[in-house]
Design a protein around this motif. Structure first.
Motif, PDB file in Angstrom:
ATOM      1  N   CYS A 169     -37.070 -72.079 -83.234  1.00 31.37           N
ATOM      2  CA  CYS A 169     -37.785 -70.839 -82.884  1.00 31.37           C
ATOM      3  C   CYS A 169     -39.213 -70.835 -83.452  1.00 31.37           C
ATOM      4  CB  CYS A 169     -37.031 -69.622 -83.417  1.00 31.37           C
ATOM      5  SG  CYS A 169     -35.378 -69.437 -82.704  1.00 31.37           S
ATOM      6  N   ASN A 211     -33.679 -62.015 -83.056  1.00 29.20           N
ATOM      7  CA  ASN A 211     -32.935 -63.264 -83.062  1.00 29.20           C
ATOM      8  C   ASN A 211     -32.892 -63.929 -84.436  1.00 29.20           C
ATOM      9  OD1 ASN A 211     -33.628 -62.753 -80.215  1.00 29.20           O
ATOM     10  ND2 ASN A 211     -32.473 -64.645 -79.971  1.00 29.20           N
ATOM     11  N   ILE A 231     -37.404 -65.300 -76.489  1.00 29.85           N
ATOM     12  CA  ILE A 231     -37.130 -64.403 -77.606  1.00 29.85           C
ATOM     13  C   ILE A 231     -38.116 -63.243 -77.652  1.00 29.85           C
ATOM     14  CG2 ILE A 231     -37.154 -64.259 -80.126  1.00 29.85           C
ATOM     15  CD1 ILE A 231     -36.088 -67.095 -80.208  1.00 29.85           C
ATOM     16  N   THR A 291     -28.588 -67.401 -77.805  1.00 30.70           N
ATOM     17  CA  THR A 291     -29.555 -68.008 -78.724  1.00 30.70           C
ATOM     18  C   THR A 291     -28.907 -69.097 -79.551  1.00 30.70           C
ATOM     19  OG1 THR A 291     -30.470 -65.821 -78.910  1.00 30.70           O
ATOM     20  CG2 THR A 291     -31.293 -67.488 -80.434  1.00 30.70           C
TER      21      THR A 291
END
Lengths: 239, 302
Positions: free
Chosen positions: B71, B126, B86, B9
């Motif tokens: 994200c 995450n 994710i 990530t």
């Protein structure tokens, strides 16, 4: 399936039959009546396996069926909300609360219409915990535990919305809160019929909503205190 | 495995950031400024208040684009370019539904709640801890996050849950908490031993229909919404909005809630806790008298 209806009708008798859930009709003598039916072949409703919740399973002599497309004789469609979506001059929410029951791990009634700001009381009649989780998007989404023997949850919704309701503990439980801006609404009964009463003269848009098949609208003009007939036909999908 | 996923990530995030930084990075004078890469958030309150700090959305916007956009996405809807990789999914700020709140279910959290979430991060997801950012920067981000939903201009945060002083940790308290765990049917999802394997666990989905797992107490990781006994109290009382975890505020009395907290600690068998020590001593001598938790123990666990 028929047995299920009998039990559902018996249980909803407390609330009134599905045709009588709606609010007290205000002044105005016109009415719109009709029937909601389908063409084509609707998906078969499936029996629900409640074996994981024995206290509920034993309340049902035959398995409860899913209700997302509930059909009857003559291609009738039950649990369709028919309401005035335009032309209603507006009416305040009645002081009487609407009641929603969790019984036998089912929602009674399956589709509960109510008015914006109308009091909503949610009861758990079961010997098991439910979590009541209305998946609102326009209104705030909340999620409350209601163990056996808890007092009813008192709440209301401030905006019109079709809100799916689920219980995460018993994933087969599935229903709808239908929050409307009008007092003129009805839910079709087993025979698919509805009756919108107490309409003053005027031009109206009537909407029929079925949880899986969406909405249909028709324009209706009421003169004097006449009774107009309007039917809705949904195209059934085999899935 | 977690660290591998995390590293991936970070790598992805770095690529995203590099890509973003390649463009001309100019300071935004105001949150209202149209910015094609950020969309136009619906501007509500543009300030946050955390303790003595005042956060400003305009500054938060710059930080968001630097740290969060990969994200949480240019539209704040959790659909950033990394989001598809994710699970659990990044928060969708446009709905203003937040997991970790000190406020009742269905209400907006406080600025402090959002600040704590950014600071704490979400363990086993995450979302990292953002302690490297200054307190002012975190406050600015809170102010900016609140511009994504019009709810923030129409509603107030809910009333903060009052947590009374913790009751003493005793065997009686733990035993009563165990009864509540049975009676309130926590085990239906979290499992009779808190392993996250109850009969309803496999069917759980969040409010966006993504599969979601109940917390497994036995692994002993921190809770997503904190790590203290007060945090546990808060989690089950206010619920974890947007997930299957309901609020128990209306059905548990404060003293009972502390009993439940004490019992839940004993399920974290890999953590050294005083509740765990006390409980293991009790089980060693009285274990055979305990009714097992689960469907066959209708009358309560004790």
């Amino acid at each position: 399936m028929r047995l299920k209806y009998i039990s559902a009708v018996a249980l909803t008798a407390v609330i009134g039959s599905s045709m009588m859930i709606f609010a007290k009709p205000p002044a105005g003598g016109g009415s719109i009546t009709g029937k909601v039916t389908y063409t084509g072949t609707p998906a078969k409703m499936k029996p629900i396996d409640m074996s994981k919740e024995p206290s509920c399973a034993k309340q049902h002599a035959t398995p409860v069926m899913t209700q997302n497309v509930t059909t009857g004789a003559g291609n009738s469609l039950q649990w369709v909300v028919v309401y005035i979506s335009a032309g209603d001059q507006g009416s305040a929410a009645p002081s009487q609360a609407v009641r929603y029951d969790q019984k036998g791990c089912e929602y009674l009634p399956h589709v509960l219409p109510m008015q914006v700001s109308q009091q909503l009381q949610i009861y758990n009649d079961d010997q098991t915990s439910h979590n009541i989780h209305p998946l609102a998007k326009v209104n705030p989404e909340w999620n409350k535990s209601q163990p056996a023997g808890s007092p009813p949850i008192d709440t209301k919704y401030d905006k019109a919305e079709f809100i799916p309701v689920k219980c995460n503990i018993h994933p087969w439980m599935h229903g709808y809160f239908v929050v409307l801006n009008t007092s003129h609404y009805a839910v079709t009964g087993e025979d698919g019929s509805f009756d919108l009463k107490g309409l003053p003269p005027g031009k109206y848009t009537v909407t029929a909503w079925q949880e899986q098949y969406g909405t249909q609208t028709q324009d209706v003009t009421i003169t004097g205190s006449e009774s107009k007939s309007v039917n809705f036909v949904f195209k059934a999908l085999p899935y | 495995m977690i660290s591998g996923k995390f590293a991936a990530t970070i790598a992805l995030g770095s690529i995203a950031l590099l890509t973003l930084c390649a463009g001309p990075l100019r300071a935004q004078s105001h949150v209202d400024t149209p910015d094609p890469s950020l969309g136009t958030p619906s501007v509500a309150s543009e300030e946050s208040h955390i303790g003595g700090l005042t956060g400003h959305a305009a500054s938060g916007k710059v930080l968001y684009r630097r740290y969060c956009i990969g994200c949480h996405g240019p539209a704040g809807d959790g659909e950033g370019m990394n989001a598809q990789w994710i699970d659990p999914k990044p928060r969708d700020f446009t709905q203003a539904i937040f997991k970790c709140r000190s406020t009742p279910t269905g209400t907006l959290p406080t600025d402090q709640d959002l600040y704590n979430a950014i600071t704490r991060g979400f363990v086993t997801t995450n979302m990292p801890q953002w302690r490297p950012l200054t307190q002012q920067q975190r406050a600015d981000l809170v102010a900016f996050i609140k511009t994504w939903s019009p709810r923030w201009s129409k509603e107030k945060s809910g009333d903060v849950l009052v947590i009374p002083a913790e009751t003493p940790v005793t065997i009686e308290s733990i035993l009563h908490g165990r009864e509540l765990f049975q009676k309130l049917e926590c085990w239906k999802c979290h499992g009779p031993a808190g392993h996250g394997d109850g009969p309803s666990a496999a069917t759980l989905t969040d409010s966006k229909d993504n599969p979601i797992r109940p917390y497994n107490f036995s692994v002993g990781t921190r809770f997503k919404c904190g790590e203290t006994n007060q945090d546990i109290y808060k989690i089950f009382m206010t619920g974890v909005d947007g997930t299957p975890m309901p609020s128990f505020h209306d059905v548990i009395q404060p003293n009972d809630a502390w009993d439940l907290v004490h019992f839940l600690r004993t399920l974290q068998v890999t953590l050294p806790t005083k509740e765990g020590d006390l409980w293991r001593g009790y089980v060693a001598t009285h274990g055979k008298d305990l009714k097992p938790i689960g469907p066959d123990s209708a009358a309560g666990a004790q």
